[in-house]
Design a protein around this motif. Structure first.
Motif, PDB file in Angstrom:
ATOM      1  N   GLN A  78       0.831  -1.203   0.000  1.00  0.00           N
ATOM      2  CA  GLN A  78       0.000   0.000   0.000  1.00  0.00           C
ATOM      3  C   GLN A  78       0.865   1.251   0.000  1.00  0.00           C
ATOM      4  O   GLN A  78       0.605   2.186  -0.740  1.00  0.00           O
ATOM      5  CB  GLN A  78      -0.896   0.011   1.248  1.00  0.00           C
ATOM      6  CG  GLN A  78      -1.957  -1.052   1.247  1.00  0.00           C
ATOM      7  CD  GLN A  78      -3.252  -0.556   0.644  1.00  0.00           C
ATOM      8  OE1 GLN A  78      -3.402   0.627   0.474  1.00  0.00           O
ATOM      9  NE2 GLN A  78      -4.144  -1.474   0.328  1.00  0.00           N
ATOM     10  N   ARG A  86       0.832   4.095  -2.900  1.00  0.00           N
ATOM     11  CA  ARG A  86       0.422   5.446  -2.528  1.00  0.00           C
ATOM     12  C   ARG A  86       1.520   6.433  -2.935  1.00  0.00           C
ATOM     13  O   ARG A  86       1.257   7.503  -3.479  1.00  0.00           O
ATOM     14  CB  ARG A  86       0.180   5.511  -1.029  1.00  0.00           C
ATOM     15  CG  ARG A  86      -0.657   6.677  -0.622  1.00  0.00           C
ATOM     16  CD  ARG A  86      -1.374   6.393   0.672  1.00  0.00           C
ATOM     17  NE  ARG A  86      -0.467   5.993   1.720  1.00  0.00           N
ATOM     18  CZ  ARG A  86      -0.626   4.903   2.463  1.00  0.00           C
ATOM     19  NH1 ARG A  86      -1.638   4.110   2.256  1.00  0.00           N
ATOM     20  NH2 ARG A  86       0.230   4.608   3.403  1.00  0.00           N
ATOM     21  N   ARG A 124       1.479   9.632  -5.530  1.00  0.00           N
ATOM     22  CA  ARG A 124       1.987  10.974  -5.213  1.00  0.00           C
ATOM     23  C   ARG A 124       3.051  11.390  -6.206  1.00  0.00           C
ATOM     24  O   ARG A 124       3.132  12.554  -6.620  1.00  0.00           O
ATOM     25  CB  ARG A 124       2.571  10.987  -3.799  1.00  0.00           C
ATOM     26  CG  ARG A 124       1.483  10.886  -2.769  1.00  0.00           C
ATOM     27  CD  ARG A 124       2.023  11.122  -1.389  1.00  0.00           C
ATOM     28  NE  ARG A 124       0.923  11.014  -0.441  1.00  0.00           N
ATOM     29  CZ  ARG A 124       0.988  10.288   0.655  1.00  0.00           C
ATOM     30  NH1 ARG A 124       2.084   9.624   0.952  1.00  0.00           N
ATOM     31  NH2 ARG A 124      -0.047  10.239   1.458  1.00  0.00           N
ATOM     32  N   MET A 157      -7.473   2.146  -5.464  1.00  0.00           N
ATOM     33  CA  MET A 157      -6.109   2.639  -5.711  1.00  0.00           C
ATOM     34  C   MET A 157      -5.771   2.549  -7.189  1.00  0.00           C
ATOM     35  O   MET A 157      -5.237   3.503  -7.784  1.00  0.00           O
ATOM     36  CB  MET A 157      -5.137   1.778  -4.902  1.00  0.00           C
ATOM     37  CG  MET A 157      -3.733   2.248  -4.918  1.00  0.00           C
ATOM     38  SD  MET A 157      -3.531   3.668  -3.855  1.00  0.00           S
ATOM     39  CE  MET A 157      -2.859   2.911  -2.411  1.00  0.00           C
ATOM     40  N   LEU A 172      -7.027   8.986  -1.794  1.00  0.00           N
ATOM     41  CA  LEU A 172      -6.173   7.802  -1.655  1.00  0.00           C
ATOM     42  C   LEU A 172      -6.541   7.035  -0.395  1.00  0.00           C
ATOM     43  O   LEU A 172      -6.650   7.640   0.671  1.00  0.00           O
ATOM     44  CB  LEU A 172      -4.705   8.219  -1.542  1.00  0.00           C
ATOM     45  CG  LEU A 172      -3.934   8.505  -2.805  1.00  0.00           C
ATOM     46  CD1 LEU A 172      -2.494   8.797  -2.440  1.00  0.00           C
ATOM     47  CD2 LEU A 172      -3.982   7.337  -3.747  1.00  0.00           C
TER      48      LEU A 172
END
Ligand code: FES
Lengths: 163, 84
Positions: free
Chosen positions: A24, A28, A32, B20, B74
């Motif tokens: 995860q 993530r 970004r 996601m 997110l």
């Protein structure tokens, strides 16, 4: 908890992150990073817009003497630069007697182009780009834009170029 | 305070994975459009059609802002600490 830690191998104590958590985190961070790239592209577009509007390239003013007409044979070429600028230009005397002057910088990646005598084409050797020698238009290959041209003015035996 | 984030964080990992992936796909899509905008704007600016550079920049900026606020959605993953 403490005996749990004692049982874990050393690497797990050093890096106590669960598998799910670690995947995860990386995805993530990837998202970004994509956002960062997106910001970079926006900044790049801003730079292009600012450069185009506030710092346009200098126009060429007046007429500039290049050479005597008889120093270039029919079908021949001559490179020259204008004083006060570093852009290389190429003067072409076409087989039909016309004169042309173009920037000698390919619009793809700025390789030096040359005139192929007898073909009416200007060739970029780097990635096989071809330009029409009479108009500067792209005939084939990767260049996205025609070659920037200068006007050629004949005054008796003298060849001048102007913007 | 409870908002959709709590529910999102308690959701099944499969759900979060899908979410996601969708977010990332949208971001990549945005970036592709931005690359095209930059390329077009630059090419036209170099070819002395500078009018395209400004709209291209504005569109690019809007896409960036969309992507930026997109990040708010997110999933936070398996956070152990409830302090956030
Ligand atoms: S630099 Fe001329 S074709 Fe690539």
């Amino acid at each position: 908890m403490s005996d749990q830690t004692a049982k874990d191998p050393n690497w797990k104590q050093d890096f106590p992150i669960e598998r799910t958590a670690s995947t995860q985190v990386s995805r993530r961070d990837f998202a970004r990073f994509l956002c960062l790239v997106s910001g970079g592209l926006a900044v790049g577009s801003a730079y292009v817009a600012a450069k185009a509007h506030f710092f346009p390239p200098e126009e060429i003013k007046g007429e500039h003497f290049v050479c005597k007409a008889d120093s270039v044979p029919v079908g021949g070429t001559r490179s020259f630069v204008l004083e006060g600028s570093s852009i290389p230009y190429i003067l072409i005397r076409l087989e039909n007697g016309d004169w042309r002057a173009y920037e000698q910088k390919c619009t793809h990646l700025s390789c030096a182009v040359y005139y192929k005598p007898g073909s009416g084409q200007i060739v970029c050797p780097c990635h096989e780009g071809f330009f029409d020698a009479t108009t500067g238009e792209v005939l084939a290959g990767p260049p996205p834009r025609p070659l920037p041209a200068l006007q050629v003015v004949l005054k008796g035996e003298d060849v001048y170029v102007t913007a | 305070m409870s908002n959709f984030k709590d529910a999102q964080n308690k959701a099944h990992p499969n759900k979060r994975n899908t979410l996601m992936s969708a977010l990332i796909v949208i971001l990549i899509l945005n970036i592709s459009i931005q690359i095209w905008l930059l390329y077009t704007g630059l090419n036209n600016a170099l070819g002395k059609h500078k009018d395209i550079a400004l709209p291209a920049f504005i569109a690019s900026l809007v896409l960036f802002l969309i992507g930026f606020f997109w990040l708010y959605y997110l999933p936070m993953g398996d956070r152990k600490d409830k302090s956030r």
